[in-house]
Design an enzyme around this catalytic site. Structure first.
Site, PDB file in Angstrom:
ATOM      1  N   ALA A 242      15.980 -23.361 -24.098  1.00 44.43           N
ATOM      2  CA  ALA A 242      16.157 -24.805 -23.878  1.00 44.43           C
ATOM      3  C   ALA A 242      15.488 -25.223 -22.582  1.00 44.43           C
ATOM      4  CB  ALA A 242      17.644 -25.153 -23.835  1.00 44.43           C
ATOM      5  N   SER A 247      10.618 -27.801 -20.309  1.00 45.91           N
ATOM      6  CA  SER A 247      10.093 -28.217 -18.999  1.00 45.91           C
ATOM      7  C   SER A 247       8.593 -27.923 -18.904  1.00 45.91           C
ATOM      8  CB  SER A 247      10.897 -27.612 -17.839  1.00 45.91           C
ATOM      9  OG  SER A 247      10.943 -26.216 -17.912  1.00 45.91           O
ATOM     10  N   CYS A 357      21.098 -33.567 -21.857  1.00 45.12           N
ATOM     11  CA  CYS A 357      20.544 -32.330 -21.282  1.00 45.12           C
ATOM     12  C   CYS A 357      21.189 -31.953 -19.943  1.00 45.12           C
ATOM     13  CB  CYS A 357      19.040 -32.484 -21.094  1.00 45.12           C
ATOM     14  SG  CYS A 357      18.320 -31.009 -20.340  1.00 45.12           S
TER      15      CYS A 357
END
Ligand code: HEM
Length: 407
Positions: A242, A247, A357
């Site tokens: 994740a 990113s 998130c």
């Protein structure tokens, strides 16, 4: 309306739409608030507009339904112990609360100098070479240093393995119906190797704890019945996937948008105070995470459609973030959009609601360090390739490489 009598066809996942799914998303938003789609043999509704996506993501009527045994999705991310991204409250809160400890304002502030140092070194080397692959030579090593390195306290010398595992597991986090056999097999092999690696690391952290989140989780597991060892292992896999894939793709997709919109790139150089809010525009305009799934936990209505308990939906957040009902000139990449006195409506790039998130502050730190340093140190930055190739994932949107020249 049923999936088989659809008068509009959701074809965003066809290979010819992979490089640019946004025209299909637009057609979906025009077609209706809910659009039927057959996911393998599971009929689901796709939700393409902002208001309904936000309603599903924030509504207590919606969740994942695995613990209740009502999910129609075959999705192995849910099978990983501790994978709270696919859990409903109250189970979800216990695990999220433990991971949240890594993201207190103090902990987050301590990550800024680490990210800046890593980016400085990477950009220094690139400036000397005069060239840079934004993906493999900046975004990937930065994510390795921050996630397996800083958060999990692993050895960054194992970077090649982390990247290989997380790519295979990220690809495999698309619903199984969208995967071929090879992708499923690669996901399984990567998950097994990755679990073996982290099982050893956990054993080491028991005797030699560090100041990382993994050592903290191991301590919690040892001290009581809050957390089991398989859950600690599952959390390592969840954070690796994740955190890294997303990113990395924020930096890649964001840099590509800047290179394709040189006026916006010039504006960021002139006004570096726009770099932080421009990250929201990057997440809105070309999101690293394109959609998520949810299940109706009770009978409920969204967009005029009556859902029964156990019905599944694909929440097309990347389409919602381009919804012209909410964003003027939604297809225009505008780095000032989130910087004004009345900034734009919150994008859905990090989702909304209880699953919002948890790693968003870290993602912002990484991306801000990368863009700030690159813009400062590379005044002649330009694209060094004619086109880009997208990775096959559908949930995750990311390019394979992004060569730029710096001189
Ligand atoms: C730009 C980078 C990132 C993007 C676009 C992103 C996107 C998302 C999205 C959309 C969700 C919610 C999924 C859903 O509602 O079903 C999510 C959840 C999550 N993200 Fe991120 N993420 C990013 C960075 C990170 C980082 C750096 C980490 C950790 C190191 C991380 C860890 C997580 C976790 C653990 C969850 C589950 C949260 C929950 O279910 O409560 N993410 N992320």
């Amino acid at each position: 309306m049923t999936a088989t009598t659809a008068d509009v066809v959701f074809d965003a996942f066809e290979p010819e739409n992979h490089a640019d799914p946004y025209p299909v998303y637009r057609r979906m938003r025009e077609a209706g608030a809910v659009v039927p789609y057959l996911l393998g043999d599971v009929p689901v509704m796709v939700i393409p507009r902002y208001e309904e996506c936000a309603q599903v993501l924030t509504g207590a009527e919606w969740g994942h339904g695995y613990s209740a045994g009502i999910s129609p999705f075959r999705d192995t991310i849910a099978a990983i112990p501790g994978s709270f991204v696919r859990m409903d409250p109250p189970e979800h809160g216990r695990l999220r609360g433990l991971v949240n400890k890594a993201f207190t304002p103090r902990a987050v502030a301590s990550m800024v100098p680490v990210a800046n140092r890593v980016v400085d070194e990477l950009v220094d080397a690139a400036v000397k070479r005069g060239s840079l692959d934004v993906m493999d030579e900046l975004a990937v090593p930065l994510a390795v240093a921050m996630i397996p390195g800083r958060l999990l306290g692993a050895d960054v010398a194992d970077a090649e393995r982390f990247r290989r595992w997380q790519l295979a597991i990220a690809r495999g986090s698309d619903p199984d119906a969208l995967l071929d056999e090879a992708a499923i097999a690669e996901r399984g092999a990567a998950a097994r190797e990755c679990m073996g690696y982290f099982a050893e690391l956990i054993a080491r952290k028991r005797v030699e704890p560090g100041d990382d989140l993994l050592s903290e989780l191991v301590r919690v597991e040892q001290e009581g019945d809050m957390l089991s060892e398989p859950e600690v292992l599952g959390l390592c896999v969840l954070l690796l996937v994740a955190g890294m894939e997303t990113s990395i793709n924020l930096i890649g997709n964001g840099m590509l948008a800047l290179l394709r919109n040189p006026g916006q790139l010039a504006l960021l150089r002139e006004r570096p105070e726009l770099i932080a809010p421009s990250l929201d525009e990057m997440l809105r305009y070309d999101a690293p995470t394109q959609f998520t799934i949810r299940v109706a936990l009770v009978d409920t209505t969204v967009g005029g459609h009556e859902f029964r308990r156990g019905d599944g939906v694909m929440v097309l957040t990347a389409s919602a973030s381009r919804d012209e009902r909410v964003y003027p000139d939604a297809d225009v990449f505008d780095v000032t959009r989130y910087a004004g006195t009345r900034p734009a409506r919150r994008h859905l790039g990090f989702s909304l609601g209880v699953h919002y998130c948890v790693g968003a502050p870290l993602a912002r730190i990484e991306a801000e360090a990368a863009f700030r340093t690159l813009l400062e140190r590379a005044p002649e930055l330009r694209m060094a390739a004619d086109g880009v190739e997208y990775r096959p994932s559908l949930i995750h949107r990311g390019i394979v490489s992004l060569p730029v020249s710096l001189a």
